[in-house]
Scaffold this motif. Structure first.
Motif, mmCIF file in Angstrom:
data_model
loop_
_atom_site.group_PDB
_atom_site.id
_atom_site.type_symbol
_atom_site.label_atom_id
_atom_site.label_comp_id
_atom_site.label_asym_id
_atom_site.label_seq_id
_atom_site.Cartn_x
_atom_site.Cartn_y
_atom_site.Cartn_z
ATOM 1 N N ALA A 50 0.833 -1.198 0.000
ATOM 2 C CA ALA A 50 0.000 0.000 0.000
ATOM 3 C C ALA A 50 0.871 1.253 0.000
ATOM 4 O O ALA A 50 0.601 2.218 -0.714
ATOM 5 C CB ALA A 50 -0.914 -0.009 1.224
ATOM 6 N N PHE A 51 1.933 1.207 0.785
ATOM 7 C CA PHE A 51 2.866 2.323 0.836
ATOM 8 C C PHE A 51 3.436 2.636 -0.543
ATOM 9 O O PHE A 51 3.435 3.777 -1.004
ATOM 10 C CB PHE A 51 4.022 1.979 1.789
ATOM 11 N N ARG A 52 3.908 1.608 -1.173
ATOM 12 C CA ARG A 52 4.573 1.785 -2.467
ATOM 13 C C ARG A 52 3.601 2.358 -3.497
ATOM 14 O O ARG A 52 3.923 3.274 -4.257
ATOM 15 C CB ARG A 52 5.126 0.434 -2.933
ATOM 16 N N ILE A 53 2.393 1.814 -3.489
ATOM 17 C CA ILE A 53 1.403 2.231 -4.475
ATOM 18 C C ILE A 53 0.946 3.673 -4.246
ATOM 19 O O ILE A 53 0.849 4.468 -5.181
ATOM 20 C CB ILE A 53 0.191 1.263 -4.444
ATOM 21 N N LEU A 54 0.710 4.035 -2.975
ATOM 22 C CA LEU A 54 0.282 5.403 -2.687
ATOM 23 C C LEU A 54 1.375 6.403 -3.063
ATOM 24 O O LEU A 54 1.105 7.461 -3.625
ATOM 25 C CB LEU A 54 -0.086 5.536 -1.203
ATOM 26 N N ARG A 55 2.607 6.040 -2.768
ATOM 27 C CA ARG A 55 3.730 6.920 -3.131
ATOM 28 C C ARG A 55 3.800 7.094 -4.642
ATOM 29 O O ARG A 55 4.068 8.186 -5.141
ATOM 30 C CB ARG A 55 5.051 6.349 -2.615
ATOM 31 N N SER A 56 3.548 6.012 -5.346
ATOM 32 C CA SER A 56 3.578 6.075 -6.807
ATOM 33 C C SER A 56 2.497 7.017 -7.325
ATOM 34 O O SER A 56 2.733 7.845 -8.212
ATOM 35 C CB SER A 56 3.383 4.666 -7.381
#
Lengths: 152, 152
Positions: B134-140
DNA sequence: CACTCTATGTCAGAGTACTGACATGAGTCA
DNA sequence: TGACTCATGTCAGTACTCTGACATAGAGTG
């Protein structure tokens, strides 16, 4: 840095990141909708009506994540401007089913193009797998927040 | 249902889901902060100051995702209530570094407990792998929305 | 039928965040 | 030094959303 036990570390908080993402999305949408003289809630209302004609004021409010009082004011504006129509009297209960006028539909079409560009940009660089993963995770977060009340 | 080519299908729109999740989070936070007489922005400001003492008005505004005018008004209230302190004059430039008072810190502590319960609830049912995903996707998503302006 | 509960539409007032505008201080550059 | 640009703090006005309150309609229950 920043004592760990004390507060909520904003650098690693998923809630903070969610707020940041939502803020960025909102800003991007406002930017492209402003030239069209339309707010995000404004657009949300029209898009909801296009997909589900006959929605009531309260249903639109829930769909756009605002109170029904707020949506009521917006609908009055949209009706005055000729973008939507509502019957003068309810056929059943107090529910007034709302519908887009041709003018409202034309207005929505331009907005949809603008919003789609934002959505496409947001999805850029994400694989299909990541997209479905994002879907699942967001749904999980929503579900947990909604009914985690009573079970403590 | 709902013609596919025409509008943005809200059922499958990641932007819509992001808005829904953010709305649910905000509502949950407001619910637990209200008894403490604190708004979400209010809390964000205190939490930012706890982790990075001496932040300026503009820096706090960016961190809480509001304009510096809004943060300025909030800081005046917080200062009047004795939760934060700012020097009367800037030592360099116009920047007024803000700091929590002991009173502000006590106020924050109670709020943190409340907010942590919401955050924990939101994370319930998510594995560690999902969380980092979730972290990676939101940052993206944030990154794509921020600087996708000129290149398009 | 009467009572209760829930949901809806609506009006009014308050709160919050925003845009616009201005002055000030720091940095850059010729 | 002077001109220019940028970021900051702040005031004022505007726009949007919220809470509070009221009347009404339908469903369920005795």
């Amino acid at each position: 840095m920043s004592q760990d036990g004390a507060g909520i570390n904003l650098e690693t908080s998923l809630g903070y990141l969610l707020k940041e993402a939502s803020s960025a999305l909102r800003a991007a949408m406002e930017e492209v909708l402003r030239p069209l003289g339309m707010s995000v809630t404004h657009y949300s209302c029209l898009e909801l009506l296009a997909q589900r004609p006959g929605l009531s004021n309260s249903e639109l409010a829930r769909g756009a994540f605002v109170t029904r009082q707020t949506m009521n004011v917006l609908l009055q504006t949209l009706e005055r401007e000729g973008h939507v129509t509502r019957p003068a009297e309810a056929r059943v209960g107090k529910v007034l089913p709302t519908r887009l006028t041709p003018r409202g539909r034309r207005s929505l079409e331009k907005a949809t193009v603008a919003v789609r560009s934002v959505e496409d940009r947001m999805l850029a660089g994400m694989t299909e797998t990541e997209r479905s993963g994002a879907f699942r995770i967001l749904r999980s977060m929503i579900h947990s927040l909604r009914d985690g009340n009573d079970s403590a």
